[in-house]
Motif scaffolding. Structure first.
Motif, PDB file in Angstrom:
ATOM      1  N   LEU A 285       0.839  -1.210   0.000  1.00 31.61           N
ATOM      2  CA  LEU A 285       0.000   0.000   0.000  1.00 31.61           C
ATOM      3  C   LEU A 285       0.873   1.260   0.000  1.00 31.61           C
ATOM      4  N   ILE A 286       1.952   1.209   0.760  1.00 27.63           N
ATOM      5  CA  ILE A 286       2.861   2.365   0.815  1.00 27.63           C
ATOM      6  C   ILE A 286       3.598   2.510  -0.521  1.00 27.63           C
ATOM      7  N   ALA A 287       3.999   1.365  -1.079  1.00 25.31           N
ATOM      8  CA  ALA A 287       4.726   1.390  -2.356  1.00 25.31           C
ATOM      9  C   ALA A 287       3.917   2.074  -3.453  1.00 25.31           C
ATOM     10  N   LYS A 288       2.617   1.883  -3.415  1.00 26.50           N
ATOM     11  CA  LYS A 288       1.757   2.496  -4.446  1.00 26.50           C
ATOM     12  C   LYS A 288       1.964   4.024  -4.518  1.00 26.50           C
ATOM     13  N   TYR A 289       2.042   4.665  -3.353  1.00 28.11           N
ATOM     14  CA  TYR A 289       2.222   6.121  -3.352  1.00 28.11           C
ATOM     15  C   TYR A 289       3.528   6.494  -4.042  1.00 28.11           C
TER      16      TYR A 289
ATOM     17  N   PRO B  25      11.531  12.862   4.133  1.00 30.08           N
ATOM     18  CA  PRO B  25      10.561  13.188   3.086  1.00 30.08           C
ATOM     19  C   PRO B  25       9.301  12.336   3.270  1.00 30.08           C
ATOM     20  N   THR B  26       8.156  12.906   2.934  1.00 30.67           N
ATOM     21  CA  THR B  26       6.877  12.243   3.193  1.00 30.67           C
ATOM     22  C   THR B  26       6.852  10.775   2.758  1.00 30.67           C
TER      23      THR B  26
ATOM     24  N   ASN C  18       6.410  19.724   3.130  1.00 29.18           N
ATOM     25  CA  ASN C  18       6.047  19.779   1.720  1.00 29.18           C
ATOM     26  C   ASN C  18       4.550  19.778   1.446  1.00 29.18           C
ATOM     27  N   ARG C  19       3.863  18.875   2.110  1.00 33.02           N
ATOM     28  CA  ARG C  19       2.432  18.772   1.842  1.00 33.02           C
ATOM     29  C   ARG C  19       1.671  19.380   2.995  1.00 33.02           C
ATOM     30  N   SER C  20       1.809  20.666   3.176  1.00 27.29           N
ATOM     31  CA  SER C  20       1.309  21.279   4.403  1.00 27.29           C
ATOM     32  C   SER C  20      -0.202  21.170   4.521  1.00 27.29           C
ATOM     33  N   LEU C  21      -0.882  21.062   3.377  1.00 27.43           N
ATOM     34  CA  LEU C  21      -2.329  20.925   3.401  1.00 27.43           C
ATOM     35  C   LEU C  21      -2.721  19.660   4.160  1.00 27.43           C
ATOM     36  N   LEU C  22      -2.008  18.596   3.820  1.00 33.96           N
ATOM     37  CA  LEU C  22      -2.230  17.304   4.455  1.00 33.96           C
ATOM     38  C   LEU C  22      -1.991  17.425   5.966  1.00 33.96           C
ATOM     39  N   HIS C  23      -0.944  18.134   6.297  1.00 30.33           N
ATOM     40  CA  HIS C  23      -0.586  18.305   7.696  1.00 30.33           C
ATOM     41  C   HIS C  23      -1.671  19.082   8.449  1.00 30.33           C
ATOM     42  N   ASP C  24      -2.126  20.184   7.851  1.00 30.77           N
ATOM     43  CA  ASP C  24      -3.171  20.984   8.503  1.00 30.77           C
ATOM     44  C   ASP C  24      -4.421  20.160   8.743  1.00 30.77           C
TER      45      ASP C  24
END
Ligand code: F6R
Length: 369
Positions: free
Chosen positions: A65-69, A329-330, A282-288
């Motif tokens: 599942l992680i590899a897919k990203y 990194p994410t 990097n993906r601050s939207l995700l973080h918020d």
């Protein structure tokens, strides 16, 4: 042979920096390019691939599942991940341009083996990511990338999982290299980060004492929930699986964004909820978004156990317990974020008086369908 550890599982958790380093060893040359010599599928074939399908079970499925990203983000090849036990029964669409990746620690898991046989019958190439030399799954595959975790004795998979992640990243990066996708600064930066990742795992291991202490205080709980977003979601699933199999507790992993679609109703006063927080950079939207998820569950009484990067201050006001991991990194974060969850489950199982290395009803390798 436990080298002074109480359990094989603890020994294997401690061996993870070496397992990760060994899996990378010799596969990235000093110029930053990749050589995967056990990959016996020709570059010409790899350039033709129009779909990647990952099949695996249990913990290895979570690695998939992680590899897919990573595969989709870096290579832009569509990637599906499926439980091996479901795969062949639904007549999956496969052909000569599909690359099937079978992930298995033991190399003997019958569900995974049957899935790869099915894929080969449909004319697909199969690449095995496996930890056991000469086992059935790599023998029946077109190519194999061995993880070098060394023998894993404890039933619960730990070091094999981290090395499966590393192997998946290597395959994804290799596909980029061969196909000329994005083979520029971004990929060079990833390769650099990947070569430092075993030191980061080492650093996480040095800070696990508070996690152990916390786990012991939760031994009387009935339920623990795990939340994550993006690659943190499969990490949450893995944290929950470890707790089920070792501590025999009700544990569930959710995508944090799904909370409001049902699972939030489960939250009760003082229920432990572990949240895997993505990097704030990097993906601050995700973080918020995840910070607001933490606020939501805490407002409903959850006891929040937050796994967040060093320097992430936004989570501090909402964390009843804070577990720090090094900034990565994410896409690589699962390698470090999983470690505290392994330690957590191991300690909880021990505190509940369970057989850590030999959980009830389970076998190390599942050779029946
Ligand atoms: C969980 C665990 C299992 C295995 C699964 C697949 O800790 O160990 O879920 O991951 O049975 O096994 P392999 O990787 O040998 O195919």
């Amino acid at each position: 042979e436990k080298d002074g550890y109480d359990y094989f599982m603890l020994k294997e958790i401690a061996e993870q920096p070496k397992a990760v380093a060994d899996t990378l060893l010799g596969r990235i040359d000093p110029s930053g390019s990749l050589t995967l010599d056990e990959l016996r599928i020709t570059p010409a074939d790899l350039r033709q691939i129009d779909k990647v399908v990952i099949v695996a079970c249990g913990t290895a499925f979570h690695a998939g599942l992680i590899a897919k990203y990573a595969i989709e983000h870096w290579t832009r090849i569509p990637c599906e991940v499926e439980l091996a036990s479901e795969f062949r029964y639904r007549d999956p669409i496969l052909g000569g341009r599909s690359l099937v990746i079978a992930i298995s620690q033991s190399g003997e898991t019958m569900d995974t083996l049957m899935a790869l046989r099915h894929a080969r019958e449909q004319g697909s190439k199969v690449l095995a990511i496996c930890n056991t030399n000469g086992s059935t799954i790599p023998r029946e595959s077109d190519a194999v990338l061995y993880t070098h975790a060394g023998p894993e004795v404890a039933v619960a998979s730990t070091k094999a999982f981290l090395t499966q992640l590393v192997a998946c990243y290597l395959v994804a990066l290799y596909l980029c290299q061969v196909r000329g996708t994005k083979w520029g600064d971004e990929i060079q930066a990833v390769i650099k980060d990947l070569s430092k990742i075993s030191e980061e795992v080492e650093r996480v291991l040095e800070t696990m004492e508070p996690v152990r202490a916390l786990a012991r205080t939760l031994a009387g709980k009935d339920t623990v929930l795990f939340l994550g977003r993006h690659v943190g979601y499969p990490v949450a699933l893995e944290g929950a699986l470890k707790l089920k199999e070792l501590a025999y507790m009700h544990a569930e992993g959710f995508a944090a964004g799904e909370l409001k679609h049902g699972p939030i109703a489960l939250i009760e006063e003082d229920m432990p909820v572990v949240v895997v927080v993505p990097s704030p950079r990097n993906r601050s939207l995700l973080h918020d978004k995840i910070v607001s998820n933490i606020q939501e569950i805490r407002a409903r009484g959850a006891r929040t156990i937050v796994i967040a990067e060093e320097g992430d201050e936004a989570v501090v006001p909402y964390a009843d317990h804070l577990i720090r991991i090094p900034a990565t990194p994410t896409l690589l974060q699962p390698v470090v974020a999983t470690v505290p969850l392994q330690v957590f489950a191991c300690e909880l199982a021990a505190a509940r008086g369970n057989e850590v290395d030999q959980p009830r009803n389970l076998a190390k390798s599942v050779t029946v369908e």
